[in-house]
Design an enzyme around this catalytic site. Structure first.
Site, PDB file in Angstrom:
ATOM      1  N   HIS A 290     -58.126  21.384  89.480  1.00  0.00           N
ATOM      2  CA  HIS A 290     -57.530  20.750  90.675  1.00  0.00           C
ATOM      3  C   HIS A 290     -56.415  21.621  91.268  1.00  0.00           C
ATOM      4  O   HIS A 290     -55.561  21.126  91.995  1.00  0.00           O
ATOM      5  CB  HIS A 290     -56.880  19.378  90.355  1.00  0.00           C
ATOM      6  CG  HIS A 290     -57.834  18.292  90.007  1.00  0.00           C
ATOM      7  ND1 HIS A 290     -57.503  17.295  89.122  1.00  0.00           N
ATOM      8  CD2 HIS A 290     -59.079  18.014  90.443  1.00  0.00           C
ATOM      9  CE1 HIS A 290     -58.514  16.456  88.999  1.00  0.00           C
ATOM     10  NE2 HIS A 290     -59.483  16.874  89.795  1.00  0.00           N
TER      11      HIS A 290
ATOM     12  N   ARG B 228     -63.760   9.839  81.997  1.00  0.00           N
ATOM     13  CA  ARG B 228     -63.345  10.813  80.971  1.00  0.00           C
ATOM     14  C   ARG B 228     -62.155  10.270  80.190  1.00  0.00           C
ATOM     15  O   ARG B 228     -61.248   9.689  80.785  1.00  0.00           O
ATOM     16  CB  ARG B 228     -62.938  12.139  81.620  1.00  0.00           C
ATOM     17  CG  ARG B 228     -64.112  12.946  82.138  1.00  0.00           C
ATOM     18  CD  ARG B 228     -63.636  14.180  82.870  1.00  0.00           C
ATOM     19  NE  ARG B 228     -64.034  14.141  84.258  1.00  0.00           N
ATOM     20  CZ  ARG B 228     -63.485  14.873  85.222  1.00  0.00           C
ATOM     21  NH1 ARG B 228     -62.509  15.711  84.946  1.00  0.00           N
ATOM     22  NH2 ARG B 228     -63.907  14.788  86.460  1.00  0.00           N
TER      23      ARG B 228
END
Ligand code: AMP
Length: 396
Positions: free
Chosen positions: A179, A238
């Site tokens: 990210h 996740r």
């Protein structure tokens, strides 16, 4: 100068065409179900969206479809493909060598192919997308912008795991961070708002995937994501960070293969695994409001873990000037921002709860409480613009 930004996934290809002279997005869209039954959505500001079935067996057909839409007499925004000066490609992983955005020649492509093992989910489709675009637009530069490159200045003690060093040397097992393009964008915006480009900033990118990054002087010094985008805070499906022995214990206790254990931790854990209400934060919030204990617990676990990481970064940087919330959850879940920032006054973090609940959506907002030492901002992320900007800077 017009720049096309491409983000290729295994069965999708997202695009945005920027006019860098006006910073405007001229058109954007998504080719979905590549190799299945093809659907394309094409959007232009102020015009009705266009969505149709299209036959794209592969990424090359998808990008050809994009170019024909962009130059179409009715639906198009440019007269010819020649108006596109360069193409920026999003890559999740640049390995240890691609430390900055780069024009992608044969050598770079060869390197990207050599590291797909580090990035088996996103690497192959991104490379297919790049090859397809190069074939269809051979005369322009293609630039790669890597999520990992924002972390290339981190100190070795922040990225080397305490496992046998030889395993790092042999397999390149280390913290890479992800990210990065989003964190780089919002951290730069926050530094500008704070009025000091050397500011200490903590950016919380909280979406379907989530990560937190500490930035000092415009450079990332630590991040919650690791060798893969699995580390750090709990995400949609996740787990985020857990005791690593849980994995081997599970494999033995349930007789699981490595792939099966991986599937549990990547696809069946996180907010979805705890709540049992799916991975979308809005659904979990609805269930929690209706009294569902596991949905309430999932959100508490998320906030608790964000708080822990924020606190650890304040310690690591010896202070913080600004805290930023971004991405789907960070920009929209007002209660989460309130919960995370609650009882942080010791660190100088406090938000104006009323403004936090009422600030306009989709815009930059300063939600700092009056008198708080640390600024708290909501900043919509814009990875595509960052990719376009890097592409412009490398090719103009
Ligand atoms: P992203 O990956 O940045 O697109 O973010 C996706 C996540 O943002 C999903 O979990 C959504 O449920 C969440 N999200 C989007 N809008 C809202 C909202 N209004 N409230 C809470 N979560 C939201």
């Amino acid at each position: 100068m017009k720049i096309l930004v491409v983000n290729a996934g295994s069965s999708s290809l997202k695009y945005q065409l920027f006019d860098m002279d006006t910073n405007a997005v001229l058109a954007k869209g998504n080719c979905e179900r590549i190799g299945i039954d093809g659907v394309v959505t094409h959007k232009r500001p102020g015009k009705e969206d266009y969505k149709t079935n299209a036959d794209f067996p592969d990424h090359k057909a998808a990008i050809a479809c994009v170019l024909s839409l962009l130059t179409d007499k009715d639906k198009g925004v440019i007269a010819s493909v020649e108006e596109i000066s360069a193409v920026g490609h999003r890559f999740a992983h640049g390995g240890e060598k691609l430390k900055k955005s780069a024009v992608l020649g044969d050598q770079e492509l060869e390197y990207l192919e050599s590291i797909v093992g580090l990035n088996p989910l996103h690497g192959p489709p991104a490379i297919s997308g790049l090859k397809a675009c190069k074939e269809v637009m051979p005369s322009v530069n293609h630039v790669g912008v890597f999520d990992t490159s924002y972390y290339s200045d981190m100190q070795d003690y922040a990225y080397i795991y305490p496992i046998p060093y030889e395993l790092y040397e042999k397999h390149k097992i280390r913290r890479y961070g992800f990210h990065g393009t989003s964190h780089r964008y919002v951290a730069a915006q926050a530094a500008e708002m704070f009025g000091n480009k050397n500011a200490k900033i903590i950016t919380c990118h909280l979406g379907n995937g989530s990560s937190i990054t500490a930035t000092v002087n415009g450079k990332a010094v630590d991040t919650s994501m690791g060798f893969t985008p699995q580390d750090g805070v709990p995400m949609g499906t996740r787990s985020g960070a857990i005791d690593p022995t849980v994995v081997t214990f599970l494999q033995k206790a349930e007789g699981l293969t490595a792939e099966e254990a991986d599937k549990i931790l990547n696809k069946e854990s996180g907010l979805s695994g705890v709540s049992g209400c799916g991975s979308d934060c809005r659904d979990i919030r609805d269930a929690a409001a209706a009294g569902n204990y596991r949905a309430q617990l999932a959100m508490k676990i998320l906030c608790h873990n964000i708080k822990k990481i924020v606190g650890s970064y304040v310690a690591e940087m010896n202070g913080v000037d600004a805290l930023v919330f971004t991405a789907g959850i960070g920009e929209n879940d007002r209660d989460l921002r309130e919960e995370v920032c609650k009882d942080m006054s010791f660190l100088g973090i406090a938000i104006d709860e009323e403004y936090n609940q009422n600030c306009p959506r989709g815009e930059v907002a300063d939600i700092t409480a009056r008198g708080a030492k640390v600024k708290t901002y909501v900043i919509p992320t814009n990875e595509e613009y960052m990719i376009a900007l890097d592409t412009q800077n490398l090719t103009k």
